[in-house]
Write a protein that holds these residues in place. Structure first.
Motif, PDB file in Angstrom:
ATOM      1  N   TYR A   1     -53.279  50.268   2.953  1.00 33.85           N
ATOM      2  CA  TYR A   1     -52.737  51.267   2.027  1.00 33.85           C
ATOM      3  C   TYR A   1     -51.486  50.750   1.308  1.00 33.85           C
ATOM      4  CZ  TYR A   1     -49.654  52.366   6.018  1.00 33.85           C
ATOM      5  OH  TYR A   1     -48.762  52.305   7.053  1.00 33.85           O
ATOM      6  N   TRP A   2     -50.986  49.567   1.712  1.00 35.07           N
ATOM      7  CA  TRP A   2     -49.873  48.946   0.987  1.00 35.07           C
ATOM      8  C   TRP A   2     -50.352  48.253  -0.285  1.00 35.07           C
ATOM      9  CZ3 TRP A   2     -45.445  50.674   2.561  1.00 35.07           C
ATOM     10  CH2 TRP A   2     -45.234  50.984   3.902  1.00 35.07           C
ATOM     11  N   ASN A   3     -51.646  48.081  -0.436  1.00 32.84           N
ATOM     12  CA  ASN A   3     -52.205  47.441  -1.620  1.00 32.84           C
ATOM     13  C   ASN A   3     -52.192  48.426  -2.787  1.00 32.84           C
ATOM     14  OD1 ASN A   3     -53.627  45.973  -3.507  1.00 32.84           O
ATOM     15  ND2 ASN A   3     -55.598  46.111  -2.443  1.00 32.84           N
ATOM     16  N   VAL A   4     -51.345  48.178  -3.778  1.00 28.40           N
ATOM     17  CA  VAL A   4     -51.212  49.113  -4.901  1.00 28.40           C
ATOM     18  C   VAL A   4     -52.439  49.087  -5.808  1.00 28.40           C
ATOM     19  CG1 VAL A   4     -48.694  49.005  -4.889  1.00 28.40           C
ATOM     20  CG2 VAL A   4     -49.984  47.400  -6.308  1.00 28.40           C
ATOM     21  N   PHE A   5     -53.259  48.044  -5.690  1.00 26.74           N
ATOM     22  CA  PHE A   5     -54.462  47.938  -6.519  1.00 26.74           C
ATOM     23  C   PHE A   5     -55.729  48.325  -5.744  1.00 26.74           C
ATOM     24  CE2 PHE A   5     -51.712  44.605  -8.545  1.00 26.74           C
ATOM     25  CZ  PHE A   5     -51.506  45.288  -9.730  1.00 26.74           C
TER      26      PHE A   5
END
Length: 234
Positions: A181-185
């Motif tokens: 969920y840290w992946n902004v994409f």
């Protein structure tokens, strides 16, 4: 009541003229051009198309739409000598930029709805409103981050360079953080086969909360920077 509505409509038209004046039309045209190119290339290569594909096709145009009005907003106010008016009235700058940011996101949301609606006919039947709503989260995150840096640099070109570098860093990290969920994409429509659907649903929820709260933090930081009147008027 009638006079109040007239004043509101004039304020909305005035701010729309400021936000979308100048180069925004070319950025919107470029966003559609990239989207059309991506669609054509997908069809030409006969790739498998799904909702996840459409989301990826719209992601770059989505960020391009938010780029100009946010990155160059402060500089445009300074070039047009509007900063003197904005800082001349107590707390006026917060109201003006709060309204502007809201108008930018609402306008771009409906532009994305139009793009998604086009893809519905040309590539794959997607829910245009749901697709655009999901794209608002990365737009909010990067748009408010760009706004914060624009209040620091006061230069559109300087903010653009910073945002391009940050965007590239996030893109490089996205592969390592693929299903985090840290992946902004993160693509909400691409469900991994090696993750339980309930875990994926929770991850996606955390991702949206992270992007939304991050966007709020960047916006608050940018508005706080607007308190430094001497920095903008010097």
């Amino acid at each position: 009541m009638k006079q109040y509505l007239i004043v509101i409509s004039r304020v909305v038209r005035y701010n729309l003229k400021i936000i979308f004046a100048g180069k925004f039309f070319w950025f919107m045209l470029a966003a559609f051009g990239f989207f059309a190119f991506f669609m054509f290339n997908t069809a030409w290569e006969r790739e498998e198309v799904s909702e996840a594909t459409i989301y990826n096709l719209l992601l770059f145009p989505c960020l391009l739409l938010i780029f100009y009005p946010v990155v160059f907003g402060i500089q445009n106010d300074e070039d047009n000598r509007i900063l003197e008016i904005i800082f001349g009235i107590p707390n006026y700058r917060y109201k003006i930029w709060g309204v502007r940011m809201l108008m930018v996101y609402v306008s771009n949301y409906f532009i994305l709805v139009l793009f998604a609606y086009i893809s519905r006919f040309l590539l794959y039947p997607v829910n245009s409103f749901e697709m655009s709503a999901q794209l608002i989260f990365p737009m909010l995150f990067f748009g408010n981050l760009a706004f914060m840096f624009s209040t620091i640099t006061r230069s559109g070109n300087g903010t653009a360079v910073v945002m391009i570098i940050i965007g590239l860093l996030f893109f490089i990290l996205s592969d390592a953080l693929r299903n985090s969920y840290w992946n902004v994409f993160i693509n909400p429509f691409r469900i991994p086969t090696n993750i339980h659907p309930l875990i994926w649903s929770e991850t996606l929820m955390k991702s949206r909360i992270f992007l939304f709260l991050g966007g709020i933090v960047w916006l608050m930081a940018g508005l706080l920077n607007l308190q430094k009147r001497e920095k903008f008027m010097g």
